[in-house]
Design a protein around this motif. Structure first.
Motif, PDB file in Angstrom:
ATOM      1  N   LEU A   1      -4.565  -1.655  -5.204  1.00 11.46           N
ATOM      2  CA  LEU A   1      -4.182  -0.405  -3.569  1.00 11.46           C
ATOM      3  C   LEU A   1      -5.812   0.445  -3.668  1.00 11.46           C
ATOM      4  O   LEU A   1      -5.969   0.559  -2.325  1.00 11.46           O
ATOM      5  CB  LEU A   1      -3.828   0.923  -4.805  1.00 11.46           C
ATOM      6  CG  LEU A   1      -3.351   2.475  -3.775  1.00 11.46           C
ATOM      7  CD1 LEU A   1      -3.045   1.947  -2.606  1.00 11.46           C
ATOM      8  CD2 LEU A   1      -2.413   3.036  -4.679  1.00 11.46           C
ATOM      9  N   ARG A  16       1.049   3.153  -2.869  1.00 13.56           N
ATOM     10  CA  ARG A  16       1.001   5.268  -3.290  1.00 13.56           C
ATOM     11  C   ARG A  16       1.472   6.151  -2.924  1.00 13.56           C
ATOM     12  O   ARG A  16       1.290   7.256  -3.772  1.00 13.56           O
ATOM     13  CB  ARG A  16       0.431   5.597  -1.586  1.00 13.56           C
ATOM     14  CG  ARG A  16      -0.031   6.908  -0.712  1.00 13.56           C
ATOM     15  CD  ARG A  16      -0.910   6.872   0.649  1.00 13.56           C
ATOM     16  NE  ARG A  16      -0.443   5.639   1.259  1.00 13.56           N
ATOM     17  CZ  ARG A  16       0.949   5.466   2.204  1.00 13.56           C
ATOM     18  NH1 ARG A  16       1.791   6.699   2.150  1.00 13.56           N
ATOM     19  NH2 ARG A  16       1.021   4.968   2.779  1.00 13.56           N
ATOM     20  N   GLY A  40      -5.957   0.048   0.829  1.00 12.29           N
ATOM     21  CA  GLY A  40      -5.952   0.965   1.223  1.00 12.29           C
ATOM     22  C   GLY A  40      -7.351   1.408   1.929  1.00 12.29           C
ATOM     23  O   GLY A  40      -7.449   2.075   3.343  1.00 12.29           O
ATOM     24  N   GLU A  94       1.467  -1.483   0.459  1.00 10.86           N
ATOM     25  CA  GLU A  94       0.340   0.136   0.402  1.00 10.86           C
ATOM     26  C   GLU A  94       1.179   1.496  -0.460  1.00 10.86           C
ATOM     27  O   GLU A  94       0.613   2.144  -0.836  1.00 10.86           O
ATOM     28  CB  GLU A  94      -1.159   0.525   1.459  1.00 10.86           C
ATOM     29  CG  GLU A  94      -2.102   1.008   1.153  1.00 10.86           C
ATOM     30  CD  GLU A  94      -1.686   2.673   1.625  1.00 10.86           C
ATOM     31  OE1 GLU A  94      -1.971   3.366   1.273  1.00 10.86           O
ATOM     32  OE2 GLU A  94      -0.220   2.310   2.793  1.00 10.86           O
TER      33      GLU A  94
END
Length: 304
Positions: free
Chosen positions: A75, A24, A79, A20
């Motif tokens: 993701l 990001r 997230g 993650e």
């Protein structure tokens, strides 16, 4: 057909935070810095997930990485899942009102000179609630520090994420041994050795400004912590600026006197919580006890 025994085909859960962060930032190096890991550890975590799923999550080229379509999809899901977990943990921490322990962060001088001497009375009054006292000053991070509440002198910016509830206003003035004031100092503050502390270096200047005093020290001495300066005053090593409630017991028992009285410093002591104190029965009990104890001691009301 029941799916109770269905095995979940999930990637390694321990590797998801590394993925993650890398996704990001679109950088393994920045993810490693954020998580305090090595670049290799982040790379191995991502490789474990890719091997489990059998698909690439990043395109790697010239030491840079870009998310693939599958990576973007993972993701979003990762997230969201991590956010939900964080919120759940925070909610549990906020509302664990049935715990027999209340963890309190308190400034060291206040803890040693005022709070700790009274915790025995608290235990007698509330034997089912144990206070876990942590000594710390300055900025507060209740969740990271594992604390339920903090008691602070509000002389710095407190995050708007917290609820601050006024406890009492601080008043301060020069304090010294009573016999020393009458004999050695001849009732003249300018005859005194002024005791300073590096944690509150402006204490004397603030008092002089507030009280309009023109006194100057005969000599000066510095200590690393406020607690030591106050103890030095008790031990007749000089005169210190003594704030209430830190010197309340010394004044009551005659170890110190405040011959020139006390003036408002302009600062308040506050209780810092994640929610209003009444929402958690443990915090409500502790807050009410603090206020009752302060009133019984004659602590000054909120300064105007």
């Amino acid at each position: 057909m029941s799916d109770i025994h269905r095995k979940r085909s999930l990637p390694p859960l321990a590797a998801l935070p590394a993925f993650e962060a890398a996704a990001r930032h679109q950088s393994f190096s920045r993810a490693a810095e954020e998580l305090n890991l090595t670049h290799g550890a982040v790379s191995r975590a991502v490789a474990q997930i890719e091997e489990r799923l059998g698909i690439q999550l990043f395109v790697r080229r010239n030491r840079r990485v870009w998310l693939t379509t599958a990576g973007e999809r993972l993701l979003r899901a990762t997230g969201s899942a991590l956010d939900d977990l964080e919120h759940a943990v925070e909610d549990i921490h906020r509302h664990d009102g049935n715990s027999p322990i209340l963890t309190v962060s308190c400034e060291p001088s206040l803890a040693m000179r005022w709070l700790m001497p009274r915790l025995g009375a608290f235990r007698e009054a509330y034997p089912d609630l144990n206070i876990d006292l942590r000594m710390a000053g300055g900025a507060v991070d209740l969740l990271s520090d594992g604390c339920d509440v903090a008691i602070r002198r509000a002389d710095y910016g407190i995050s708007d994420h917290y609820i601050t509830t006024h406890l009492w206003s601080e008043y301060a003035g020069p304090v010294c041994d009573p016999e020393c004031w009458e004999t050695i100092l001849d009732r003249n503050l300018s005859n005194a050795r002024w005791l300073h502390t590096r944690t509150r270096p402006e204490a004397w200047d603030d008092w002089k400004r507030t009280s309009a005093s023109q006194a100057t020290p005969a000599s000066e001495q510095y200590f690393d912590h406020f607690f030591f300066a106050l103890q030095a005053a008790v031990n007749r090593l000089g005169t210190a600026i003594g704030p209430l409630p830190l010197v309340a017991d010394d004044l009551r028992d005659g170890r110190l006197i405040a011959p020139l009285g006390m003036v408002a410093t302009g600062y308040d002591y506050v209780l810092i919580t994640l929610d209003a104190p009444k929402r958690d029965p443990r915090i409500a009990v502790f807050f009410d006890w603090l206020m009752t104890t302060a009133r019984e001691m004659g602590m000054p009301p909120k300064a105007r």
